[in-house]
Design a protein around this motif. Structure first.
Motif, PDB file in Angstrom:
ATOM      1  N   MET A  61      -7.674  -2.904 -12.196  1.00  8.05           N
ATOM      2  CA  MET A  61      -8.045  -3.473 -13.495  1.00  8.05           C
ATOM      3  C   MET A  61      -8.296  -2.360 -14.509  1.00  8.05           C
ATOM      4  SD  MET A  61     -10.335  -6.868 -12.965  1.00  8.05           S
ATOM      5  CE  MET A  61     -11.266  -6.540 -11.504  1.00  8.05           C
ATOM      6  N   ILE A  62      -9.011  -1.337 -14.098  1.00  3.55           N
ATOM      7  CA  ILE A  62      -9.275  -0.202 -14.991  1.00  3.55           C
ATOM      8  C   ILE A  62      -7.966   0.487 -15.358  1.00  3.55           C
ATOM      9  CG2 ILE A  62     -10.358   2.081 -15.127  1.00  3.55           C
ATOM     10  CD1 ILE A  62     -12.615   0.856 -13.306  1.00  3.55           C
ATOM     11  N   LEU A  63      -7.102   0.697 -14.362  1.00  4.90           N
ATOM     12  CA  LEU A  63      -5.818   1.341 -14.606  1.00  4.90           C
ATOM     13  C   LEU A  63      -4.954   0.513 -15.558  1.00  4.90           C
ATOM     14  CD1 LEU A  63      -3.862   3.664 -13.904  1.00  4.90           C
ATOM     15  CD2 LEU A  63      -3.016   2.224 -12.036  1.00  4.90           C
ATOM     16  N   THR A  64      -4.948  -0.794 -15.370  1.00  4.51           N
ATOM     17  CA  THR A  64      -4.170  -1.671 -16.247  1.00  4.51           C
ATOM     18  C   THR A  64      -4.641  -1.535 -17.690  1.00  4.51           C
ATOM     19  OG1 THR A  64      -3.830  -3.241 -14.447  1.00  4.51           O
ATOM     20  CG2 THR A  64      -3.481  -4.059 -16.671  1.00  4.51           C
ATOM     21  N   THR A  82     -11.643  -4.887  -2.738  1.00  9.65           N
ATOM     22  CA  THR A  82     -12.469  -4.839  -3.948  1.00  9.65           C
ATOM     23  C   THR A  82     -12.205  -3.563  -4.731  1.00  9.65           C
ATOM     24  OG1 THR A  82     -14.195  -6.164  -2.908  1.00  9.65           O
ATOM     25  CG2 THR A  82     -14.834  -4.865  -4.817  1.00  9.65           C
ATOM     26  N   THR A  83     -12.154  -2.440  -4.029  1.00 14.01           N
ATOM     27  CA  THR A  83     -11.939  -1.154  -4.693  1.00 14.01           C
ATOM     28  C   THR A  83     -10.569  -1.110  -5.373  1.00 14.01           C
ATOM     29  OG1 THR A  83     -13.364  -0.086  -3.063  1.00 14.01           O
ATOM     30  CG2 THR A  83     -11.930   1.344  -4.357  1.00 14.01           C
ATOM     31  N   ILE A  84      -9.547  -1.538  -4.650  1.00 18.83           N
ATOM     32  CA  ILE A  84      -8.199  -1.539  -5.240  1.00 18.83           C
ATOM     33  C   ILE A  84      -8.150  -2.489  -6.432  1.00 18.83           C
ATOM     34  CG2 ILE A  84      -5.782  -2.144  -4.832  1.00 18.83           C
ATOM     35  CD1 ILE A  84      -6.164  -1.094  -1.973  1.00 18.83           C
ATOM     36  N   TYR A  85      -8.788  -3.627  -6.297  1.00 18.96           N
ATOM     37  CA  TYR A  85      -8.797  -4.613  -7.380  1.00 18.96           C
ATOM     38  C   TYR A  85      -9.461  -4.044  -8.634  1.00 18.96           C
ATOM     39  CZ  TYR A  85      -9.292  -9.273  -9.504  1.00 18.96           C
ATOM     40  OH  TYR A  85      -9.235 -10.354 -10.331  1.00 18.96           O
ATOM     41  N   LEU A  86     -10.655  -3.468  -8.470  1.00 19.45           N
ATOM     42  CA  LEU A  86     -11.373  -2.922  -9.627  1.00 19.45           C
ATOM     43  C   LEU A  86     -10.642  -1.726 -10.233  1.00 19.45           C
ATOM     44  CD1 LEU A  86     -15.056  -3.168  -8.326  1.00 19.45           C
ATOM     45  CD2 LEU A  86     -13.907  -4.671  -9.965  1.00 19.45           C
ATOM     46  N   VAL A  87     -10.127  -0.839  -9.386  1.00 23.96           N
ATOM     47  CA  VAL A  87      -9.395   0.331  -9.890  1.00 23.96           C
ATOM     48  C   VAL A  87      -8.126  -0.110 -10.613  1.00 23.96           C
ATOM     49  CG1 VAL A  87      -8.074   2.372  -9.165  1.00 23.96           C
ATOM     50  CG2 VAL A  87     -10.360   1.978  -8.248  1.00 23.96           C
ATOM     51  N   PHE A 145      -2.815  -8.119  -9.153  1.00 29.75           N
ATOM     52  CA  PHE A 145      -2.628  -9.480  -8.645  1.00 29.75           C
ATOM     53  C   PHE A 145      -2.661  -9.519  -7.121  1.00 29.75           C
ATOM     54  CE2 PHE A 145       0.205 -12.813  -7.079  1.00 29.75           C
ATOM     55  CZ  PHE A 145      -0.459 -13.931  -7.564  1.00 29.75           C
ATOM     56  N   LEU A 146      -1.952  -8.595  -6.476  1.00 26.42           N
ATOM     57  CA  LEU A 146      -1.924  -8.569  -5.011  1.00 26.42           C
ATOM     58  C   LEU A 146      -3.303  -8.240  -4.437  1.00 26.42           C
ATOM     59  CD1 LEU A 146       1.508  -6.806  -4.433  1.00 26.42           C
ATOM     60  CD2 LEU A 146       0.960  -9.244  -4.136  1.00 26.42           C
ATOM     61  N   ALA A 147      -4.019  -7.316  -5.076  1.00 23.34           N
ATOM     62  CA  ALA A 147      -5.375  -6.980  -4.623  1.00 23.34           C
ATOM     63  C   ALA A 147      -6.305  -8.168  -4.795  1.00 23.34           C
ATOM     64  CB  ALA A 147      -5.903  -5.762  -5.378  1.00 23.34           C
ATOM     65  N   MET A 148      -6.131  -8.912  -5.889  1.00 23.56           N
ATOM     66  CA  MET A 148      -6.947 -10.106  -6.106  1.00 23.56           C
ATOM     67  C   MET A 148      -6.666 -11.151  -5.024  1.00 23.56           C
ATOM     68  SD  MET A 148      -6.816 -13.511  -7.725  1.00 23.56           S
ATOM     69  CE  MET A 148      -5.222 -13.375  -8.404  1.00 23.56           C
ATOM     70  N   CYS A 149      -5.400 -11.333  -4.685  1.00 29.21           N
ATOM     71  CA  CYS A 149      -5.059 -12.293  -3.617  1.00 29.21           C
ATOM     72  C   CYS A 149      -5.680 -11.877  -2.297  1.00 29.21           C
ATOM     73  CB  CYS A 149      -3.543 -12.401  -3.465  1.00 29.21           C
ATOM     74  SG  CYS A 149      -2.737 -13.215  -4.842  1.00 29.21           S
ATOM     75  N   TRP A 150      -5.578 -10.590  -1.959  1.00 30.31           N
ATOM     76  CA  TRP A 150      -6.140 -10.094  -0.704  1.00 30.31           C
ATOM     77  C   TRP A 150      -7.669 -10.231  -0.708  1.00 30.31           C
ATOM     78  CZ3 TRP A 150      -3.676  -9.805   3.539  1.00 30.31           C
ATOM     79  CH2 TRP A 150      -4.178  -9.087   4.617  1.00 30.31           C
ATOM     80  N   TYR A 151      -8.271  -9.975  -1.860  1.00 33.71           N
ATOM     81  CA  TYR A 151      -9.716 -10.121  -2.013  1.00 33.71           C
ATOM     82  C   TYR A 151     -10.137 -11.581  -1.824  1.00 33.71           C
ATOM     83  CZ  TYR A 151     -14.170 -10.584  -4.459  1.00 33.71           C
ATOM     84  OH  TYR A 151     -15.451 -10.908  -4.792  1.00 33.71           O
ATOM     85  N   LEU A 166       3.630  -2.793 -13.151  1.00 35.60           N
ATOM     86  CA  LEU A 166       3.334  -2.396 -11.777  1.00 35.60           C
ATOM     87  C   LEU A 166       1.833  -2.450 -11.511  1.00 35.60           C
ATOM     88  CD1 LEU A 166       4.424  -1.311  -9.090  1.00 35.60           C
ATOM     89  CD2 LEU A 166       4.115   0.995 -10.016  1.00 35.60           C
ATOM     90  N   SER A 167       1.051  -1.995 -12.473  1.00 33.62           N
ATOM     91  CA  SER A 167      -0.408  -2.039 -12.340  1.00 33.62           C
ATOM     92  C   SER A 167      -0.917  -3.480 -12.262  1.00 33.62           C
ATOM     93  CB  SER A 167      -1.053  -1.305 -13.518  1.00 33.62           C
ATOM     94  OG  SER A 167      -2.440  -1.386 -13.462  1.00 33.62           O
TER      95      SER A 167
END
Length: 183
Positions: free
Chosen positions: A131-134, A124-129, A155-161, A149-150
């Motif tokens: 998104m903000i970074l993107t 969740t943290t990687i996914y939200l961060v 995308f990978l964080a969303m899949c893992w989530y 890259l962002s």
């Protein structure tokens, strides 16, 4: 005759309520009836409860809209060098709508609690961060490679989530990757 059997119970409740009120006043605790409504009570007033059918409609509309906007971002990927903000913005808004759609099913508070459970916290943290970074990289017109890259990390964080919501989903994905890559 049945109604009269409840009257002694009502008088006990009234007596208890009176004693409770006197003790509360003596101790200095404000009476619950005099308190201002809590923030959650105010939120419930602004967001009336939805029927199950309305929840499913809300979920479906947000989810499909999120995926549609994400698909639109894929169409604009060719123009990422000239306008990376459009791609990143569409992709991230689509992701937010898709995740937000589940708030219709469980409610926003329960959804947030479940998103930040220990076994989902990292994803969740990687996914939200990401998104903000993107969005940040896109708005500041950063290098398109960094934006891509962002987005890939997002995308990978969303899949893992998402896999964290499926029983043994992460384990199955790991096993598939290990057998495919020969790791």
């Amino acid at each position: 005759a049945v109604r009269s059997s409840f009257k002694p119970m009502d008088s006990v409740r009234e007596s208890f309520s009176g004693v409770k009120k006197k003790v509360s006043t003596y101790v200095g605790v404000a009476d619950e009836e005099d308190e201002e409504p809590s923030m959650m009570e105010e939120m419930r007033g602004m967001c009336p409860s939805l029927t199950l059918k309305q929840r499913w409609y809300g979920f479906g509309i947000c989810f499909v809209l999120g995926w549609f906007i994400s698909f639109l971002s894929v169409i604009t990927v060719g123009s990422i060098a000239t306008n990376p903000a459009r791609f990143a913005f569409l992709y991230t808004i689509g992701s937010l709508l898709s995740i937000g759609s589940t708030c219709f099913i469980w409610g926003p508070c329960r959804q947030c609690k479940n998103m930040f459970k220990w076994h989902r916290l990292l994803a969740t943290t990687i996914y939200l961060v990401s998104m903000i970074l993107t969005l940040y990289l896109a708005v500041t017109q950063a290098n398109p490679i960094l934006i891509l890259l962002s987005v890939l990390i997002q995308f990978l964080a969303m899949c893992w989530y998402v896999l964290s919501w499926i029983p043994y989903g992460r384990k199955m994905a790991q096993n598939c990757l290990e057998s495919t890559c020969g790791c």
